[in-house]
Design an enzyme around this catalytic site. Structure first.
Site, PDB file in Angstrom:
ATOM      1  N   ARG A  72      -5.984 -14.127  28.932  1.00 49.34           N
ATOM      2  CA  ARG A  72      -5.360 -14.151  27.616  1.00 49.34           C
ATOM      3  C   ARG A  72      -4.342 -13.026  27.488  1.00 49.34           C
ATOM      4  O   ARG A  72      -4.568 -11.911  27.984  1.00 49.34           O
ATOM      5  CB  ARG A  72      -6.459 -13.973  26.553  1.00 49.34           C
TER       6      ARG A  72
ATOM      7  N   THR B 142       0.287 -26.309  24.848  1.00 53.06           N
ATOM      8  CA  THR B 142      -0.663 -25.893  25.875  1.00 53.06           C
ATOM      9  C   THR B 142      -0.858 -27.035  26.859  1.00 53.06           C
ATOM     10  O   THR B 142      -0.369 -28.130  26.638  1.00 53.06           O
ATOM     11  CB  THR B 142      -1.996 -25.525  25.175  1.00 53.06           C
TER      12      THR B 142
ATOM     13  N   THR C 290      -1.324 -21.767  28.454  1.00 47.80           N
ATOM     14  CA  THR C 290      -0.530 -21.939  27.244  1.00 47.80           C
ATOM     15  C   THR C 290       0.579 -20.902  27.140  1.00 47.80           C
ATOM     16  O   THR C 290       0.517 -19.856  27.795  1.00 47.80           O
ATOM     17  CB  THR C 290      -1.455 -21.793  26.000  1.00 47.80           C
TER      18      THR C 290
END
Ligand code: GLU
Length: 630
Positions: A137, A439, A457
Site C-alpha cells: 500500500r 483498480t 491500483t
C-alpha cells in the site's frame, strides 16, 4: 471473558457447500499435469501481443472461462494474461506469473495499475501449506497530519481538487511489492519478469473500447497535465479503437527497474522524478494545483510488508484475506459470519430476493463496523470483528428477514463481551465513507499448487491524472482514500491521514481453502464495492450453485451502509429490484459493479479460471493445458 453461545442457531446443514466442487480426478488430468511439467525455462521473448501477419500488433484473443491443468491466470486484459501464462509455461511459479501479469497490466491498464501505485497480495505457498500476504500500500509523506486535507476552518478540502493534484500522491508501493513477492515466493528475477511488459510497452497493444472510453472519460483532466496529454491524448483526443498504443517512456522505466532493481524508485532516478513531479505538478494552462509533500526520505523509508492474513471460517472453509490497512479481509469475514448467523435457511435453498436481502444486510452491517474500527492504526480489534460471536450479536441486533434495517446501520461494539442481552443495537450510526474506482485484480495458480490473489491500483481511474514526464506512468491518488475530516464528530476515526500512514483500502484479494487445500481464489476492483463483489462471486459459486463464470456474470448489488444500495440494471429493472424494494431497500442503478477474476481448484489438479464475460469489456481467463469443458 465468557462467550455465551447464541440462541440464534445456524440453520440447515450447510455442509452441502462442497457440492459441485468435488469432482473425481481424471486420467486426462494426470496426463495433462505430466505434460505441462516438460515446459521449458523462462527467458526468451513472450509472444505478446499477437503480431498480425504484417508485423503490427493485433488484438489478443480472450475468453472468460478456461478449464484445464498445469496453471491458470485470470486478469482483466488478454495481453497481460498471455504474459502470465507464458511465465507459467516456461516453468515460473504463481508469484512469478502474478508479477509479470501485473507489470503488463501497467502497460495495457495504465489508468488502474502501474509502478506509480500500490496493492495487496495474498499468497498460498503449496510447499509450506501456508498463506501469507504482502502489503504494498502507498504511504503518506512524513509531513502529513490528520488535518492535511482540511481548510483552516476544519472543513474538508474539495475532493475533486485534491484528486487531480500532487497532494493525493502516496509513496508508490507496487515495485516494492513485486520485489518482495519475487524474493519471498518466486523463482525468477524481477529483471526477467519485467521483460515481457517492457516489450509490450515498446511494441504496443491494440486499443479496445474500454481503454478508449476510460481515456475519453478522463480527457478534460488529462489535458490539464502536459505529460499526460502528450502520452494519452495523442493529437488531442483519446486513441481510436483498433489503433496501436505504444509507451516508449514506460518501456524505458521498466528497463531502468530491470537493470537497477527497485532501488531506482526508492533511492534513484525514478524516485527523483516522482518527487519532483508530485511536488511541482506542471499544468498546461499554468493553473495551480495542490503540490505534493513527498520527499526522497519518504521514498527511502518505504517498505512492502509481509503480514499474516486475516483468517476466518465460513462453515467448513477457511477464508484468508488482507489485514489492515485494507478493510477487505475483515469485512469479507464479518459478512460471511453474519450470513451464517441469520436465521431462516441455507443460503443455497433461498430464492434470489431473500438471498440478496441477506447479503445486503450483512454487507451493510460489516461496512458500519469497518468504518468505525478499521484503519492503519494500532489496536484495530481484528480478532473480535471476525469472530462468530460478534457476528451473532450483530445479527440479533439488526437482522429482520422481512425488512431492511434503516440505513445507516449503527456500528457495533467488538469488545469481546457478547450475548443475548446485547441484542439492542448501539445508538451511533455514521454516514457511509466516500469511495472511487480504478483498480485491477489478478488471480494465478501454478502446477505446484501455489496461488496468488493480487489486487493492484492507482486508486481512481487515471489516478492523480499526473504522468511522470519522460517515464510514462501515472502517479496514484491513493491518499484520497483517507477520510478528509472525521466521519462523525466526537467519534474516533481510524482513517484520518497521518505521517507515513497507509490509507484504508477495500481491496479484498481472497483465498478460500477446504481441508487445508485451495478451493477458490477471487478478487475485484471497484473501490468499496470490491468487498461486495468479491463476496458475491464467492457466494454465487459456493452457495448458489452457479459455475464460477456464472457467479462472476451474475447481477450485482452493493450495500455499503449508505442511504441507497448500488444495483446493476439486471437487478433494478427486474423482479429482483421490486422484491428488494418491497423489503425496504433503496436501490440506485449503477451500470456496472466490479470486474472480478477468480480461479477454482478441483480435485486432481483441475483448474477453472474465470473472468468477466462483459463488464469492463470482458476479462481474460486462461490455463496452461486446456481441456474441453466437462
Ligand atoms: N483505492 C481503492 C481501495 O484501495 C481501490 C479503488 C478501486 O478499486 O477502484 O480500496
Amino acid at each position: 471473558m465468557t462467550r455465551p453461545s447464541f440462541s440464534v442457531s445456524r440453520t440447515g446443514s450447510r455442509t452441502g457447500r462442497g457440492r459441485g466442487l468435488r469432482v473425481a480426478p481424471t486420467v486426462i488430468g494426470v496426463l495433462a499435469v505430466c505434460a505441462s511439467l516438460t515446459a521449458g525455462a523462462i527467458g526468451t521473448p513472450a509472444p505478446t501481443p499477437t503480431p498480425s501477419p504484417s508485423g503490427t500488433p493485433a488484438p489478443t484473443p480472450k475468453k472468460a472461462e478456461a478449464i484445464g491443468y498445469g496453471g491458470a491466470v485470470s486478469s482483466v486484459d488478454a495481453d497481460a494474461t498471455a504474459i502470465g501464462l507464458d511465465v507459467l509455461r516456461r516453468g515460473g511459479n504463481a508469484a512469478d506469473a502474478a508479477v509479470a501479469t501485473a507489470a503488463a497490466l501497467g502497460v495495457t491498464e495504465p489508468y488502474s495499475t502501474g509502478i506509480g501505485g500500490g496493492g495487496f497480495l495474498v499468497y498460498y505457498d503449496a510447499k509450506k501449506k501456508r498463506v501469507s500476504t504482502v502489503d504494498g500500500r502507498e504511504t503518506a509523506p512524513k509531513a502529513f497530519t490528520p488535518t492535511t486535507f482540511q481548510n483552516a476552518d476544519g472543513t474538508a478540502l474539495d475532493f475533486a481538487t485534491v484528486v487531480s493534484s500532487g497532494l493525493s500522491v502516496g509513496v508508490p508501493g507496487t515495485p516494492a511489492l513485486w520485489d518482495r513477492a519475487v524474493r519471498q515466493y518466486g523463482t525468477r528475477s524481477l529483471n526477467q519478469l519485467l521483460a515481457p511488459a517492457q516489450r509490450l510497452a515498446e511494441r504496443g497493444f491494440v486499443v479496445d473500447q474500454t481503454f478508449h472510453d476510460q481515456t475519453a472519460a478522463n480527457a478534460t483532466r488529462f489535458a490539464r497535465f502536459p505529460a499526460t496529454a502528450q502520452l494519452f491524448l495523442p493529437g488531442g483526443s483519446a486513441p481510436e479503437v483498433g489503433t496501436v498504443f505504444t509507451n516508449p517512456d514506460l518501456a524505458r522505466s521498466l528497463g531502468i527497474l530491470r537493470r537497477q532493481g527497485v532501488k531506482a524508485l526508492y533511492r534513484g532516478e525514478l524516485g527523483r522524478a516522482v518527487v519532483s513531479t508530485a511536488n511541482a505538478p506542471q499544468t498546461t494552462d499554468g493553473s495551480a494545483v495542490y503540490a505534493g509533500l513527498i520527499t526522497r526520505k519518504d521514498l527511502r523509508a518505504y517498505r512492502a510488508l509481509t503480514k499474516k492474513p486475516v483468517v476466518s471460517t465460513y462453515e467448513d472453509l477457511t477464508v484468508y484475506g488482507m489485514p489492515t490497512p485494507s478493510s477487505g479481509g475483515i469485512a469479507v469475514a464479518e459478512t460471511l459470519n453474519l450470513l451464517e448467523e441469520y436465521p431462516g435457511g441455507d443460503l443455497g435453498g433461498l430464492s434470489e430476493v431473500p438471498y440478496l436481502h441477506r447479503f445486503a444486510e450483512a454487507s451493510a452491517t460489516a461496512f458500519a463496523d469497518r468504518n468505525r474500527w478499521v484503519g492503519d492504526v494500532k489496536g484495530v480489534p481484528v480478532r473480535e470483528l471476525v469472530s462468530q460471536d460478534f457476528a451473532a450479536e450483530r445479527a440479533c441486533q439488526l437482522f429482520d428477514p422481512e425488512k431492511a434495517a434503516a440505513r445507516p446501520i449503527p456500528f457495533g461494539i467488538p469488545d469481546g463481551s457478547y450475548g443475548t442481552d446485547h441484542c439492542v443495537a448501539p445508538a451511533t450510526a455514521q454516514p457511509a465513507a466516500r469511495d472511487d474506482h480504478g483498480t485491477s485484480h489478478v488471480t494465478v495458480a501454478d502446477r505446484w499448487g501455489n496461488v496468488a490473489s493480487y489486487t493492484l491500483t492507482i486508486e481512481q481511474t487515471g489516478g492523480s491524472g499526473i504522468t511522470v514526464p519522460g517515464y510514462g506512468f501515472l502517479l496514484n491518488n491513493e491518499l484520497t482514500d483517507f477520510n478528509f475530516v472525521p466521519l462523525t464528530a466526537g467519534v474516533p476515526d481510524p482513517n484520518l491521514p497521518g505521517p507515513g500512514k497507509r490509507p484504508r483500502s477495500s481491496m479484498s484479494p481472497t483465498i478460500f481453502t477446504q481441508n487445508g487445500k485451495p478451493l477458490l481464489a477471487v478478487g475485484s476492483p471497484g473501490g468499496a464495492t470490491i468487498i461486495t463483489t468479491t463476496l458475491q462471486v464467492a457466494l454465487g459459486r459456493l452457495d448458489r450453485g452457479l459455475s464460477l463464470v456464472d457467479a462472476i456474470a451474475a447481477p450485482r448489488i452493493s450495500s455499503r451502509n449508505g442511504a441507497t444500495s448500488d444495483a446493476e440494471p439486471a437487478v433494478t429493472t427486474t423482479a429482483l429490484g421490486s422484491g428488494l424494494t418491497a423489503l425496504g431497500h433503496q436501490l440506485k442503478e449503477t451500470a456496472e459493479i466490479g470486474a472480478a477474476t477468480a480461479v477454482e481448484f478441483r480435485p486432481g489438479g483441475k483448474l477453472v479460471a474465470a473472468a468477466e464475460p462483459t463488464r469492463r469489456g470482458g476479462g481474460s481467463a486462461a490455463v496452461v493445458d486446456e481441456v474441453v469443458k466437462p
